[in-house]
Structure formats: structure tokens, C-alpha cells
Design a protein around this motif. Sequence first.
Motif, mmCIF file in Angstrom:
data_model
loop_
_atom_site.group_PDB
_atom_site.id
_atom_site.type_symbol
_atom_site.label_atom_id
_atom_site.label_comp_id
_atom_site.label_asym_id
_atom_site.label_seq_id
_atom_site.Cartn_x
_atom_site.Cartn_y
_atom_site.Cartn_z
ATOM 1 N N ARG A 100 0.829 -1.209 0.000
ATOM 2 C CA ARG A 100 0.000 0.000 0.000
ATOM 3 C C ARG A 100 0.861 1.256 0.000
ATOM 4 O O ARG A 100 0.381 2.337 -0.269
ATOM 5 N N GLN A 101 2.149 1.128 0.327
ATOM 6 C CA GLN A 101 3.050 2.276 0.383
ATOM 7 C C GLN A 101 3.971 2.330 -0.834
ATOM 8 O O GLN A 101 5.133 2.711 -0.727
ATOM 9 N N ARG A 108 10.022 0.889 -1.481
ATOM 10 C CA ARG A 108 10.424 0.298 -2.767
ATOM 11 C C ARG A 108 11.842 -0.258 -2.682
ATOM 12 O O ARG A 108 12.118 -1.350 -3.177
ATOM 13 N N GLU A 109 12.734 0.483 -2.067
ATOM 14 C CA GLU A 109 14.109 0.029 -1.906
ATOM 15 C C GLU A 109 14.161 -1.279 -1.114
ATOM 16 O O GLU A 109 14.889 -2.208 -1.471
ATOM 17 N N HIS A 110 13.380 -1.329 -0.044
ATOM 18 C CA HIS A 110 13.303 -2.546 0.772
ATOM 19 C C HIS A 110 12.804 -3.722 -0.074
ATOM 20 O O HIS A 110 13.381 -4.821 -0.034
ATOM 21 N N PHE A 125 7.166 -6.956 -7.142
ATOM 22 C CA PHE A 125 7.957 -6.680 -5.944
ATOM 23 C C PHE A 125 7.075 -6.848 -4.709
ATOM 24 O O PHE A 125 6.042 -6.203 -4.584
ATOM 25 N N CYS A 126 7.503 -7.761 -3.844
ATOM 26 C CA CYS A 126 6.687 -8.159 -2.692
ATOM 27 C C CYS A 126 7.580 -8.598 -1.542
ATOM 28 O O CYS A 126 8.790 -8.708 -1.683
#
Length: 169
Positions: A100-101, A108-110, A125-126
Motif C-alpha cells: 500500500r506504500q 520500494r528500496e526494501h 515486488f513483494c
Amino acid sequence: MIRRTIETIAWEYQQICTGEDPWTALGNFTNAWYDYAKDMRTALVNDPLVLPAHETEYTHRLAAFCAASVEFLCDRYSIPSPDWIHNPYYPLESPWWQTRQAHDPSIREHLLRETPPPFAHRNIFCNNRLYQNKYEMSQWVQEARTKGLTIPNDIWHYARQKEASIHGA
């Protein structure tokens, strides 16, 4: 004996395309994978997805997600991946952020660091704990109790350490 449908990934993708909530459908598939049909894992993933006649971004994303899921689970449980997952249709052109962020660059980097390769190379990406096996965790909690652990935090750490040693998650 009541005959029931075995929730293969192909079956569940068809359910998604006809309106089933995708996370319910994928949950049904993982219940089969981890529990009642775990002795038939190859059969659960062998059949290719039947793509809808009228593709949408939604159906394309979920087809890619299903292919990534199959590759991820087959790798994790040492089962040969079916050839259909390598179809060049599955990688998405644009990134799909499962959060959601998605607007937050740090999130996104994480996700770029944590996303398992079968998902990342399809541009999905998950979280890397996406397919945590609740059945194994339950077994490891019981194992911890059998070893005499009684403090909930110690039991959780034991089960989590066991998961990490086996799955590297």
C-alpha cells in the motif's frame, strides 16, 4: 467419499479470472500445496494457465504472479518447475509493487532487496515471507514445546530459527 476439486494453480487462476478474490484463490492453492495435497505437488503445478480471451492488466499481473509463485514454491521444495512458467508472457512491462506504500521510495528500496528472484525477474515486488508455511510453523511450535520451551517468545524464536535454517527466509 465426497469428491472435491483439487485446487491446482491453473484451476485457481481460472477462478480469479471469473471473479474470485485472488488472495482467496491463492490461499486455496497453498492449502493444497502445504496440506491436503502435498503428496501431489507436481500435479498441482503441471498444467499451464489458460489465459483469458480478453486480457486485462489485472489478469496479466495475476498470471505473472501465479507463474512466479510456482517457480518459487518448486524451488523451495525441490520439485522440478514446469516449462510453462518460462513463457515470455509472464514478465510484466511495468513494476507491480505489492504494498500500500508503493509511493514511498524507502519501501520500494526494501522490496527491491527482499523480493524473491522468481517474482523480481517478472517485475513483481513483494515481501519475502509471502509463502510462509503455517503448517510447518505449527509443527515447529509443537516441537519447541516438546523440547520444554514454555515462554511464548522463546517458542516463536525457535520456530522462526527453524524456518530460517530450512528456507532461508
